[in-house]
Design a protein around this motif. Structure first.
Motif, mmCIF file in Angstrom:
data_model
loop_
_atom_site.group_PDB
_atom_site.id
_atom_site.type_symbol
_atom_site.label_atom_id
_atom_site.label_comp_id
_atom_site.label_asym_id
_atom_site.label_seq_id
_atom_site.Cartn_x
_atom_site.Cartn_y
_atom_site.Cartn_z
ATOM 1 N N VAL A 94 13.926 -69.172 65.811
ATOM 2 C CA VAL A 94 12.758 -68.540 65.175
ATOM 3 C C VAL A 94 12.772 -68.698 63.656
ATOM 4 C CG1 VAL A 94 11.350 -66.449 64.994
ATOM 5 C CG2 VAL A 94 12.733 -66.825 67.049
ATOM 6 N N THR A 95 13.851 -68.245 63.022
ATOM 7 C CA THR A 95 13.902 -68.251 61.553
ATOM 8 C C THR A 95 13.826 -69.664 60.985
ATOM 9 O OG1 THR A 95 15.251 -66.245 61.684
ATOM 10 C CG2 THR A 95 15.162 -67.354 59.560
ATOM 11 N N VAL A 96 14.579 -70.594 61.573
ATOM 12 C CA VAL A 96 14.538 -71.994 61.099
ATOM 13 C C VAL A 96 13.124 -72.563 61.230
ATOM 14 C CG1 VAL A 96 15.317 -74.349 61.601
ATOM 15 C CG2 VAL A 96 16.998 -72.507 61.404
ATOM 16 N N VAL A 97 12.440 -72.205 62.317
ATOM 17 C CA VAL A 97 11.058 -72.677 62.517
ATOM 18 C C VAL A 97 10.142 -72.100 61.433
ATOM 19 C CG1 VAL A 97 9.088 -72.747 64.117
ATOM 20 C CG2 VAL A 97 11.426 -72.989 64.991
ATOM 21 N N LYS A 98 10.397 -70.863 61.057
ATOM 22 C CA LYS A 98 9.641 -70.230 59.970
ATOM 23 C C LYS A 98 9.852 -71.007 58.665
ATOM 24 C CE LYS A 98 9.303 -65.617 57.859
ATOM 25 N NZ LYS A 98 10.272 -65.732 56.763
ATOM 26 N N LYS A 145 8.189 -66.625 70.143
ATOM 27 C CA LYS A 145 8.072 -66.218 68.736
ATOM 28 C C LYS A 145 7.930 -67.443 67.833
ATOM 29 C CE LYS A 145 10.987 -62.034 68.846
ATOM 30 N NZ LYS A 145 12.358 -61.599 68.460
ATOM 31 N N SER A 146 8.664 -68.509 68.147
ATOM 32 C CA SER A 146 8.583 -69.727 67.328
ATOM 33 C C SER A 146 7.189 -70.358 67.437
ATOM 34 C CB SER A 146 9.660 -70.736 67.733
ATOM 35 O OG SER A 146 9.380 -71.346 68.982
ATOM 36 N N GLU A 147 6.616 -70.309 68.639
ATOM 37 C CA GLU A 147 5.236 -70.805 68.807
ATOM 38 C C GLU A 147 4.268 -69.990 67.948
ATOM 39 O OE1 GLU A 147 3.661 -71.162 72.691
ATOM 40 O OE2 GLU A 147 5.262 -72.454 73.467
ATOM 41 N N GLU A 148 4.459 -68.676 67.952
ATOM 42 C CA GLU A 148 3.549 -67.786 67.211
ATOM 43 C C GLU A 148 3.619 -68.052 65.707
ATOM 44 O OE1 GLU A 148 4.897 -64.069 68.782
ATOM 45 O OE2 GLU A 148 3.506 -64.149 70.496
ATOM 46 N N VAL A 149 4.810 -68.403 65.213
ATOM 47 C CA VAL A 149 4.961 -68.758 63.795
ATOM 48 C C VAL A 149 4.015 -69.914 63.452
ATOM 49 C CG1 VAL A 149 6.525 -69.809 62.094
ATOM 50 C CG2 VAL A 149 7.345 -67.941 63.538
ATOM 51 N N LEU A 150 4.005 -70.920 64.305
ATOM 52 C CA LEU A 150 3.162 -72.104 64.076
ATOM 53 C C LEU A 150 1.678 -71.788 64.252
ATOM 54 C CD1 LEU A 150 5.334 -74.773 65.888
ATOM 55 C CD2 LEU A 150 4.943 -74.593 63.451
ATOM 56 N N ILE A 151 1.371 -71.091 65.337
ATOM 57 C CA ILE A 151 -0.027 -70.773 65.651
ATOM 58 C C ILE A 151 -0.664 -69.951 64.535
ATOM 59 C CG2 ILE A 151 -1.508 -69.469 67.253
ATOM 60 C CD1 ILE A 151 0.569 -70.344 69.484
ATOM 61 N N ASN A 152 0.119 -69.064 63.924
ATOM 62 C CA ASN A 152 -0.406 -68.202 62.861
ATOM 63 C C ASN A 152 -0.323 -68.831 61.468
ATOM 64 O OD1 ASN A 152 -1.026 -66.105 64.663
ATOM 65 N ND2 ASN A 152 1.081 -65.383 64.647
ATOM 66 N N SER A 153 0.126 -70.092 61.403
ATOM 67 C CA SER A 153 0.240 -70.771 60.103
ATOM 68 C C SER A 153 -1.023 -71.586 59.817
ATOM 69 C CB SER A 153 1.449 -71.707 60.104
ATOM 70 O OG SER A 153 1.156 -72.870 60.883
ATOM 71 N N TYR A 157 0.203 -78.626 63.229
ATOM 72 C CA TYR A 157 1.368 -78.503 64.112
ATOM 73 C C TYR A 157 1.027 -79.017 65.506
ATOM 74 C CZ TYR A 157 -0.866 -74.546 66.449
ATOM 75 O OH TYR A 157 -1.737 -73.775 67.163
ATOM 76 N N THR A 158 2.085 -79.420 66.205
ATOM 77 C CA THR A 158 1.989 -79.761 67.624
ATOM 78 C C THR A 158 3.118 -79.041 68.335
ATOM 79 O OG1 THR A 158 1.342 -81.989 66.933
ATOM 80 C CG2 THR A 158 1.771 -81.668 69.274
ATOM 81 N N ILE A 159 2.792 -78.333 69.401
ATOM 82 C CA ILE A 159 3.815 -77.709 70.237
ATOM 83 C C ILE A 159 3.839 -78.452 71.571
ATOM 84 C CG2 ILE A 159 4.467 -75.632 71.525
ATOM 85 C CD1 ILE A 159 3.045 -74.016 69.229
ATOM 86 N N LEU A 160 4.992 -79.000 71.918
ATOM 87 C CA LEU A 160 5.152 -79.667 73.204
ATOM 88 C C LEU A 160 6.035 -78.788 74.087
ATOM 89 C CD1 LEU A 160 5.791 -83.356 72.018
ATOM 90 C CD2 LEU A 160 3.616 -82.298 72.668
ATOM 91 N N ARG A 161 5.433 -78.196 75.102
ATOM 92 C CA ARG A 161 6.201 -77.379 76.050
ATOM 93 C C ARG A 161 6.775 -78.290 77.129
ATOM 94 N NH1 ARG A 161 1.567 -72.783 76.766
ATOM 95 N NH2 ARG A 161 1.967 -71.610 74.826
ATOM 96 N N THR A 162 8.030 -78.043 77.479
ATOM 97 C CA THR A 162 8.671 -78.933 78.440
ATOM 98 C C THR A 162 9.564 -78.155 79.402
ATOM 99 O OG1 THR A 162 9.847 -81.039 78.594
ATOM 100 C CG2 THR A 162 10.649 -79.485 76.952
ATOM 101 N N ILE A 163 10.063 -78.838 80.423
ATOM 102 C CA ILE A 163 10.830 -78.197 81.517
ATOM 103 C C ILE A 163 12.059 -79.034 81.855
ATOM 104 C CG2 ILE A 163 10.737 -77.432 83.937
ATOM 105 C CD1 ILE A 163 7.668 -77.427 83.724
ATOM 106 N N LEU A 164 13.229 -78.422 81.873
ATOM 107 C CA LEU A 164 14.436 -79.030 82.449
ATOM 108 C C LEU A 164 14.562 -80.519 82.082
ATOM 109 C CD1 LEU A 164 16.528 -77.592 84.289
ATOM 110 C CD2 LEU A 164 15.413 -78.625 86.251
ATOM 111 N N VAL A 165 14.874 -80.776 80.818
ATOM 112 C CA VAL A 165 14.920 -82.157 80.312
ATOM 113 C C VAL A 165 16.205 -82.854 80.774
ATOM 114 C CG1 VAL A 165 14.866 -83.603 78.239
ATOM 115 C CG2 VAL A 165 13.561 -81.451 78.311
ATOM 116 N N PHE A 166 16.066 -84.103 81.221
ATOM 117 C CA PHE A 166 17.243 -84.865 81.641
ATOM 118 C C PHE A 166 17.190 -86.263 81.047
ATOM 119 C CE2 PHE A 166 14.118 -86.270 84.724
ATOM 120 C CZ PHE A 166 14.452 -87.591 84.961
#
Length: 299
Positions: A94-98, A145-153, A157-166
């Motif tokens: 969260v903080t680093v994303v901020k 929370k990290s998404e909200e930091v971006l959305i409220n900025s 920004y681009t948010i890529l949501r992902t699942i179980l990366v291999f």
């Protein structure tokens, strides 16, 4: 020349991104940020050994480079560890994303950030980008929370949501489900796998490509990136056994309740990929097809 900073460049996605972007050296000037030594096996990019949890150092270094894009692949992703050490989880997730958002605003950089299916409670499944998050774990909450930091900025920004990366890269310090199942079955060891959690795993090469497409199209907003079919984790393990011609009778199904995991997991995630198809013009395949592509690489 497009300047790109990749945080977490020693990780699975970080190294995959290096390998992808460095195919186009006339287009991209790439900077990799990670702790310690460069583990990518490449020396044809600018490596910066840095602790990104040091705000002043992070911001000063980014100001000096003045990138056009920052791709943030760094995160604390071990779900139970996040539950046990909420402070460390908040700092990196969260903080680093901020801080990255603040510096992106200052230098007019586009920030691409990786999020997760764990922001959802797993009741509905097949989530759209617009569905309401309800995380069950502290890890999921930190990523929300990290998404909200971006959305409220005010930044791009681009948010890529992902699942179980291999996937697999040059020097790895963490396992993933495909490599773990393959390794255990090759040793002839019996493994127990949950059959009541459902996921759509993501091939790391696809996630890296989605990051590149997001840059090339300057796509903003939230996008889902995963394979296109929902499977139980038990079915995922069976498909891995099939792909590598291993003995799937060694895979025994169990229920989540027997695991006593510290952090709760969503029962059923998976993504609706229609926005990804339409806007990014990116069409992920099934896990079975991704395994065949992966098999060629590690053969």
């Amino acid at each position: 020349m497009i300047k790109v900073v990749i945080t977490g460049s020693n990780g699975l996605l970080g190294q995959s991104l290096l390998n992808l972007l460095l195919k186009e050296k006339d287009t991209y000037k790439v900077f990799g940020f990670s702790r310690g030594k460069n583990r990518s096996g490449r020396d044809d990019f600018s490596y910066v050994s840095i602790d990104i949890t040091n705000e002043e150092n992070l911001k000063d270094t980014l100001k000096e480079i003045h990138p056009d894009f920052i791709i943030n692949t760094a995160a604390m992703t071990q779900v139970d560890d996040c539950e046990g050490d909420k402070e460390a989880c908040d700092l990196l997730n969260v903080t680093v994303v901020k801080w990255l958002t603040e510096i992106s605003d200052e230098i007019n950089a586009h920030l691409i950030h990786i999020s997760t299916d764990f922001i959802f409670d797993g009741i509905k499944g097949n989530y759209k980008e617009t569905d309401t998050p309800n995380p069950l774990s502290y890890y999921g909450l930190s990523k929300l929370k990290s998404e909200e930091v971006l959305i409220n900025s005010k930044i791009d920004y681009t948010i890529l949501r992902t699942i179980l990366v291999f996937g697999k890269v040059y020097d790895m310090n963490r396992n993933n489900i495909v490599l773990w199942v393959k390794s255990m079955l090759e040793k002839g060891k019996e493994i127990t796998i949950v059959d009541d959690q459902f996921r759509a795993p993501t091939y790391v090469e696809d996630l890296a490509l989605a990051c590149k497409i997001s840059m090339d199209k300057k796509a903003t907003g939230i996008y889902n990136i995963s394979s296109n079919e929902l499977l139980s984790v038990y079915e995922i393990a069976q498909q891995i056994a099939d792909a590598f011609h291993l003995d799937k009778s060694l895979i025994k199904p169990i229920s989540t309740s027997t695991l006593n995991q510290t952090a709760p997991r969503p029962a059923k995630t998976g993504f609706d990929l229609s926005k990804t198809n339409k806007v990014l013009e990116f069409y992920p395949k099934s896990f079975k097809e991704d395994l065949q592509r992966f098999k060629v690489i590690i053969a």
